[in-house]
Motif scaffolding. Sequence first.
Motif, PDB file in Angstrom:
ATOM      1  N   VAL A  71       6.277  64.145  52.665  1.00 56.46           N
ATOM      2  CA  VAL A  71       6.595  62.878  53.341  1.00 56.46           C
ATOM      3  C   VAL A  71       7.443  62.088  52.341  1.00 56.46           C
ATOM      4  CG1 VAL A  71       5.656  60.919  54.646  1.00 56.46           C
ATOM      5  CG2 VAL A  71       4.323  63.028  54.463  1.00 56.46           C
ATOM      6  N   ASN A  73      10.414  59.869  50.544  1.00 53.17           N
ATOM      7  CA  ASN A  73      11.333  58.757  50.815  1.00 53.17           C
ATOM      8  C   ASN A  73      12.733  59.182  50.369  1.00 53.17           C
ATOM      9  OD1 ASN A  73      10.832  58.585  47.999  1.00 53.17           O
ATOM     10  ND2 ASN A  73      11.515  56.469  48.022  1.00 53.17           N
ATOM     11  N   VAL A 102       7.921  55.932  55.429  1.00 53.87           N
ATOM     12  CA  VAL A 102       6.736  56.453  54.715  1.00 53.87           C
ATOM     13  C   VAL A 102       5.592  55.435  54.834  1.00 53.87           C
ATOM     14  CG1 VAL A 102       5.824  57.310  52.512  1.00 53.87           C
ATOM     15  CG2 VAL A 102       8.212  57.773  53.121  1.00 53.87           C
ATOM     16  N   VAL A 105       3.911  55.737  58.245  1.00 54.38           N
ATOM     17  CA  VAL A 105       2.962  56.864  58.319  1.00 54.38           C
ATOM     18  C   VAL A 105       1.632  56.438  57.681  1.00 54.38           C
ATOM     19  CG1 VAL A 105       2.486  59.202  57.462  1.00 54.38           C
ATOM     20  CG2 VAL A 105       4.777  58.635  58.311  1.00 54.38           C
ATOM     21  N   GLN A 369       8.528  61.548  58.245  1.00 51.42           N
ATOM     22  CA  GLN A 369       8.356  60.083  58.183  1.00 51.42           C
ATOM     23  C   GLN A 369       9.229  59.382  59.237  1.00 51.42           C
ATOM     24  OE1 GLN A 369      11.051  61.574  57.282  1.00 51.42           O
ATOM     25  NE2 GLN A 369      10.604  61.953  55.124  1.00 51.42           N
TER      26      GLN A 369
END
Length: 427
Positions: A71, A73, A102, A105, A369
């Motif tokens: 996940v 960035n 992110v 999530v 994400q």
Amino acid sequence: MKLTSYWLDTAPSFVASPAAAMPGMVDAVIVGGGFSGLSAALRLRELGASVVVLERERVVGEASGRNGGHVNNGLAGSFSMACKTMGEDKATALYKVFNKAVDTVETIISTHAIACDFVRCGKLKVGNLPAHHAALQADYEQLCKSADPDVRLISYAQIHDELRSDLFNNGLIYPHSGRMHMGRFGVGLAQAVLKAGGLIFENTPMISIKFGQGCFEVITPQGKIVAKSVLMATGTSRHAPSWFRQRIMPVGSFIVATEPMDAATLKQVMPGGQNVVTMQNIHNYFRATADNRLIFGGRASFSRSRTTTDIVSGHMLLAAMRRTLPDLPDVKVEYCWGGDVDMTVDRLPRAGQWNGIYYTMGYSGHGTQMSVYMGQRMAEAMAGMPDTNPLAGRSWPKIPFYGLASYVLPVVGAYYRAKDYVQNFRA
Ligand SMILES: Cc1cc2nc3c(=O)[nH]c(=O)nc-3n(C[C@H](O)[C@H](O)[C@H](O)COP(=O)(O)OP(=O)(O)OC[C@H]3O[C@@H](n4cnc5c(N)ncnc54)[C@H](O)[C@@H]3O)c2cc1C
């Protein structure tokens, strides 16, 4: 070796509502039960809209349940390059959207108490060529200046503190990246949709759609649903109207999961504990799991048939894993699976409206994400809220000769594999 996704095999089963009948009319139909569609459905329920999710197979059975588990960035490609092509302000804004994605999530996980081992472990991008070093240095400087002062450049002297591999001599750490168990997150998200009053129909494809009398008619094998708005959240869109198919190229990627190791062994091989992404043309991505397996992925076989090549790809990835992490003990590979990435030409997602139908897709392998974030944004637009789509207005031309693309792909793959070989040999 099980030829199935580790995430799907170790997730709880999705428990559907007891035999709900397909409603004749709703506010919104979501086509696709991956992260994009489920996140949109959840947000629509929060906004009070009635919603049906149509999933042609099982929830999160495609990319959302078959990915590498990162996940991360940041952008999938080079940030400094993005500044050159789209301008610093736009690239910075897009980078920050991935950060927010992110966060989104993480917020959903805590709000709905989804047990999916989410952790902010950071991402380590590693290279070995002078060109990689120059690109990382340029990204580092540009990120510190405009988008992310927390990134850290890792020199040759420091790389072994993060990753025990002699293949790489420089890297860049993005501390805000995370990881999670994709199957548990996806099933948790689907259960949250049901709990909020949404309906999910598995094994129910949208067969066709037409606009009539100010609303849409969506045809399924179980009958027709009339909806005020429709979202296509169909991933590679192989089973979506041809306008979408002409703009997305499905590109296979493959993954293996080892048996569990003891925590100390894994820590020795990956002392930094980040998600790792390598910079070759045919790159690899890997991470640890909460039960101390290594999940190792990348392009492997370039054959056009995914299901028959998983085992071949498994052996190729095992060899790549051993080359990359020579200190790894002789662990067995327990799982091997493949999935199709929804690739756009510029590797950036697209979201908007086509003929009044909303869509979000094309995350190009960097969407665990963004799919969740964009699902929410599209839901808000469908519910009549002000448009906050960060991808609005991006042009989306057809892929040139898209029908031939899958035939050309093996040739392109062989070219890039040879190029990596020559570059590494020279270095
Ligand atoms: C092998 C692999 C590795 C990846 N690794 C990473 C990673 O580590 N990090 C990262 O950020 N991203 C990664 N990705 C990308 C990420 O998984 C996706 O961007 C994200 O899951 C997309 O979610 P989605 O809901 O848009 O699409 P999907 O998960 O593909 O869901 C689309 C759904 O729509 C359904 N559908 C399609 N047509 C119809 C129809 N006509 N009627 C009804 N249903 C339909 C499909 O069955 C499918 O379930 C990876 C992808 C793959 C394939």
